[in-house]
Write an enzyme that holds these catalytic residues in place. Structure first.
Site, PDB file in Angstrom:
ATOM      1  N   CYS A 117       0.811  -1.226   0.000  1.00 43.06           N
ATOM      2  CA  CYS A 117       0.000   0.000   0.000  1.00 43.06           C
ATOM      3  C   CYS A 117       0.843   1.275   0.000  1.00 43.06           C
ATOM      4  O   CYS A 117       0.314   2.361  -0.228  1.00 43.06           O
ATOM      5  CB  CYS A 117      -0.963   0.004   1.178  1.00 43.06           C
ATOM      6  SG  CYS A 117      -2.094  -1.391   1.144  1.00 43.06           S
TER       7      CYS A 117
ATOM      8  N   HIS B  36      -3.225   7.433   1.915  1.00 43.54           N
ATOM      9  CA  HIS B  36      -3.611   6.072   1.520  1.00 43.54           C
ATOM     10  C   HIS B  36      -4.956   5.776   2.179  1.00 43.54           C
ATOM     11  O   HIS B  36      -5.183   6.088   3.348  1.00 43.54           O
ATOM     12  CB  HIS B  36      -2.552   5.077   1.988  1.00 43.54           C
ATOM     13  CG  HIS B  36      -2.995   3.658   1.854  1.00 43.54           C
ATOM     14  ND1 HIS B  36      -3.553   3.164   0.701  1.00 43.54           N
ATOM     15  CD2 HIS B  36      -2.975   2.628   2.733  1.00 43.54           C
ATOM     16  CE1 HIS B  36      -3.855   1.888   0.875  1.00 43.54           C
ATOM     17  NE2 HIS B  36      -3.521   1.538   2.103  1.00 43.54           N
TER      18      HIS B  36
ATOM     19  N   ASN C  98      -9.979  -0.181   0.200  1.00 43.18           N
ATOM     20  CA  ASN C  98      -8.525  -0.044   0.148  1.00 43.18           C
ATOM     21  C   ASN C  98      -8.025  -0.692  -1.147  1.00 43.18           C
ATOM     22  O   ASN C  98      -8.043  -1.908  -1.277  1.00 43.18           O
ATOM     23  CB  ASN C  98      -7.914  -0.732   1.378  1.00 43.18           C
ATOM     24  CG  ASN C  98      -6.391  -0.655   1.407  1.00 43.18           C
ATOM     25  OD1 ASN C  98      -5.758  -0.273   0.431  1.00 43.18           O
ATOM     26  ND2 ASN C  98      -5.827  -1.035   2.541  1.00 43.18           N
TER      27      ASN C  98
END
Ligand code: ACO
Length: 322
Positions: A113, A249, A279
């Protein structure tokens, strides 16, 4: 030395939308549980015949159009992904072929990520040193493929998508600083515990899944990301008041809220897409950024911080003038 400036952005989400309500019939979960713990209402899921490079290509073409550049002007391709189409060639090489580009360096970066932050860091260094004048940086994931869809503690969190940016050499800023970190001591807290070298059969059988100790990851993410944002602010002699937008993020709205609180940043200055995207790992930052550029929130000349945190652990931030 020249600056690396973002001259175009693009994003792409697969058509299929999976709502929390849809998950209620598949798992012992509720829309209410998922929404209150994460801020997620839905995520996009790639079609069976749609792969990471397909998503990357769509986002890349949109970003190139926005930058008014043609593929032959690109002299560097960096793709951040954890879910490449093939073991090799890299997704960057596959994308290069799709775009009809020949000869320029093309490679993948793997930092889960935080991958997009890592990819931007690498690309901006190429530009600063004169090795590249026009770089295509993409974050693209089909994360749904490495989820155990019977594990309610992980599968509800993630989605698929791609975001892209064109970075060009400029005498005007540009990226002002970037700050990368990693600590492999935490490798077991967030991982897919098998890979090509250790368990190729599991990979082939589609049994390589994301495992996570959610609470530990949560605490770490809040602390590391808050520090990474402060590191960027201080490195430029700024205060949080000077930041027009934080584009974090998108892992969990509670992580994003906690960081904003810690930095005394109003949520009015934070771009949030988690509710609709989930996500999307390396794609989440460029997707969120692109959305805020296209709807007019992010404007030329503004001061922006992007930050990311992922398995490894890996984390980092980048501060730039748009
Ligand atoms: N629906 C209903 N109940 C659930 C679900 C679900 N989808 N998932 C877990 N639960 C249950 C658990 O089983 C547990 O039940 P128990 O008390 O009977 O054992 C209870 O809910 C509480 O579980 P916790 O895991 O303690 O819940 P928590 O409040 O920590 O929230 C969450 C879990 C949302 C995963 C949170 O810890 C989190 O967001 N962590 C960070 C995750 C993250 O950001 N990961 C991505 C990092 S980026 C990357 O690199 C991939």
């Amino acid at each position: 030395m020249s600056y690396a400036r973002i001259t175009g952005t693009g994003g792409y989400l697969p058509k299929k939308v999976l709502k929390n309500k849809d998950l209620e019939s598949l798992l012992d979960t509720t829309d209410e549980w998922i929404y209150t713990r994460t801020g997620i209402r839905q995520r996009h899921i790639a079609a069976d015949n749609e792969f990471t490079c397909d998503l990357a290509e769509q986002a890349a073409r949109i970003a190139l159009d926005a930058a008014q550049r043609t593929p032959d002007e690109v002299d560097l391709i960096v793709v951040a992904t954890t879910t490449p189409d093939q073991v090799f060639p890299s997704t960057a090489c596959l994308l290069q072929e799709r775009l009809g580009i020949h000869g320029c360096p093309a490679f993948d970066v793997q930092a889960v990520c935080a991958g997009f932050i890592y990819a931007m860091d690498v690309a901006q260094r190429y530009i600063q040193t004169g090795a590249s004048r026009c770089a295509l940086v993409v974050g693209a994931e089909t994360f749904s493929r490495i989820l155990d869809w019977s594990d309610r503690s992980t599968c509800v969190l993630f989605g698929d998508g791609a975001g892209a940016m064109v970075l060009e050499s400029s005498s005007e800023p540009g990226i002002l600083s970037s700050h990368l970190h990693a600590d492999g001591a935490y490798k077991d807290l967030l991982c897919v515990p098998v890979g090509v070298s250790t368990a190729y059969r599991e990979l082939l059988n589609g049994q390589a899944y994301t495992e996570m100790q959610g609470r530990e990851v949560f605490k770490w993410a809040v602390s590391a990301l808050g520090d990474a944002v402060m590191e960027a602010v201080k490195a430029n002699g700024l205060s949080c008041l000077d930041i027009d937008w934080l584009v974090p993020h998108q892992a969990n709205i509670r992580i994003i809220n906690a960081i904003a609180r810690r930095l005394d940043l109003s949520m009015d200055n934070v771009v949030v897409t988690i509710g609709r995207h989930g996500n999307t790992s390396a794609a989440s930052i460029p997707l969120a950024f692109d959305e805020a550029v296209r709807d007019g929130r992010i404007k030329d000349g503004q001061t922006i911080i992007i930050e990311g945190f992922g398995g490894g652990f890996t984390w980092g931030s980048l501060l730039f003038k748009f």
